[in-house]
Design a protein around this motif. Structure first.
Motif, PDB file in Angstrom:
ATOM      1  N   THR A  21       0.852  -1.027   0.001  1.00  0.00           N
ATOM      2  CA  THR A  21      -0.029  -0.033   0.014  1.00  0.00           C
ATOM      3  C   THR A  21       0.820   1.325   0.115  1.00  0.00           C
ATOM      4  O   THR A  21       2.107   1.216   0.240  1.00  0.00           O
ATOM      5  CB  THR A  21      -0.874   0.093   1.255  1.00  0.00           C
ATOM      6  N   GLU A  22       0.218   2.343  -0.300  1.00  0.00           N
ATOM      7  CA  GLU A  22       1.217   3.329  -0.205  1.00  0.00           C
ATOM      8  C   GLU A  22       1.818   3.812   1.158  1.00  0.00           C
ATOM      9  O   GLU A  22       3.040   4.119   1.151  1.00  0.00           O
ATOM     10  CB  GLU A  22       0.174   4.776  -0.544  1.00  0.00           C
ATOM     11  N   ASP A  44      -1.406  -4.325  -3.449  1.00  0.00           N
ATOM     12  CA  ASP A  44      -2.686  -4.388  -2.937  1.00  0.00           C
ATOM     13  C   ASP A  44      -3.810  -3.623  -3.734  1.00  0.00           C
ATOM     14  O   ASP A  44      -3.670  -2.392  -3.577  1.00  0.00           O
ATOM     15  CB  ASP A  44      -2.781  -3.869  -1.367  1.00  0.00           C
ATOM     16  N   ASP A  62      -5.901  -0.944  -2.757  1.00  0.00           N
ATOM     17  CA  ASP A  62      -5.550   0.234  -2.307  1.00  0.00           C
ATOM     18  C   ASP A  62      -5.692   1.211  -3.223  1.00  0.00           C
ATOM     19  O   ASP A  62      -5.837   2.510  -3.182  1.00  0.00           O
ATOM     20  CB  ASP A  62      -4.077   0.138  -1.887  1.00  0.00           C
ATOM     21  N   ARG A  63      -5.913   0.643  -4.501  1.00  0.00           N
ATOM     22  CA  ARG A  63      -6.428   1.626  -5.739  1.00  0.00           C
ATOM     23  C   ARG A  63      -7.874   1.580  -5.910  1.00  0.00           C
ATOM     24  O   ARG A  63      -8.441   2.335  -6.851  1.00  0.00           O
ATOM     25  CB  ARG A  63      -5.758   1.075  -7.114  1.00  0.00           C
TER      26      ARG A  63
END
Length: 264
Positions: A29-30, A66, A69-70
């Motif tokens: 994830t970010e 992931d 996450d987008r």
């Protein structure tokens, strides 16, 4: 920075980064990217760190991006700019690993898929548990291998095998990965933790600068002529020959004792 998605320690010269989202197979994830970036910067600046061990928590090493996450972008009707994601996160991550001032050891304890596979392969030494496997899953979602995958795979195992892995998206068991020369070794699960500790200990006591110069020289070889490579070798040998660790290594050899390298 306080870490929530990774674990980070430095003990006896061994820096350990554990990707710690086990319920999501440690997928990126970010937030995890930012924590990992911070940890690598700390290793770069920490004179006590002599080797980096990168591994995953739970039953996976890293399952790649992931996709959830987008999800908010896609749900809002905004197609994600995947190129921007690569430029912002994955490109600097791989370059940070490749330019780290200490050798890197990927301890692949489970699935290494997509960007997770490339992350492992970007390390200097890759050791996998017997139950682990590698998967280039990008073609399943209409993409190409990223995170350096299109460079790392052909470099390691040749174009034919790299293309097969990328196009077919089939699992590559750890033992076959070792047989192909994609990774250094495959270790029985029960012996895996001890083997990682053994290798980390060896690297932490090794002549660090010489190991990193070895990495740099081998990376350069693919784009160099033989003459250029010989010149690079001469330059590195000149530099290393003036360092403490060379003198110590020679003295230890002549005195028939273990060398005490400082890493400088």
């Amino acid at each position: 920075m306080t870490y929530q998605h990774i674990q980070f320690t430095v003990q006896q010269g061994v820096a350990r980064v554990t990707l710690a989202r086990p319920d999501k197979l440690n997928s990126f994830t970010e937030a995890m990217h930012l924590e990992l970036r911070d940890a690598l910067a700390r290793v770069q600046d920490d004179a006590d760190a002599r080797v980096l061990v990168l591994t995953g928590a739970g039953r996976g090493f890293c399952a790649g991006q992931d996709l959830g996450d987008r999800g908010m972008q896609m749900a809002a009707g905004q197609a994600p700019d995947l190129g921007a994601t690569v430029e912002r996160f994955y490109k600097p991550l791989i370059l940070s690993l490749q330019n780290l001032r200490v050798p890197t050891l990927a301890a692949v304890n489970g699935i290494a898929a997509g960007a997770g596979a490339s992350l492992a392969l970007a390390c200097d030494l890759v050791v996998a548990a017997e139950s682990a496997y590698f998967l280039q899953a990008f073609s399943k979602v209409g993409l190409i291998p990223d995170t350096g995958g299109t460079w790392l795979l052909p470099q390691r195992i040749g174009l034919a095998r790299a293309m097969g892995l990328a196009l077919l998206a089939e699992k590559l068991p750890a033992q076959r990965a070792a047989d192909w020369g994609l990774i250094w070794s495959c270790v029985p699960d029960a012996a895996f933790p001890d083997e990682i500790d053994r290798l980390a200990g060896l690297l932490a006591q090794a002549p660090t600068r010489a190991l990193v110069r070895t990495r740099q020289a081998m990376q350069a070889a693919a784009s160099h002529t033989l003459e250029q490579q010989l010149s690079m070798e001469a330059g590195f040998m000149r530099e290393l020959g003036w360092r403490h660790d060379y003198a110590e290594g020679v003295a230890a050899f002549l005195e028939k004792r273990p060398a005490r390298f400082t890493g400088e």
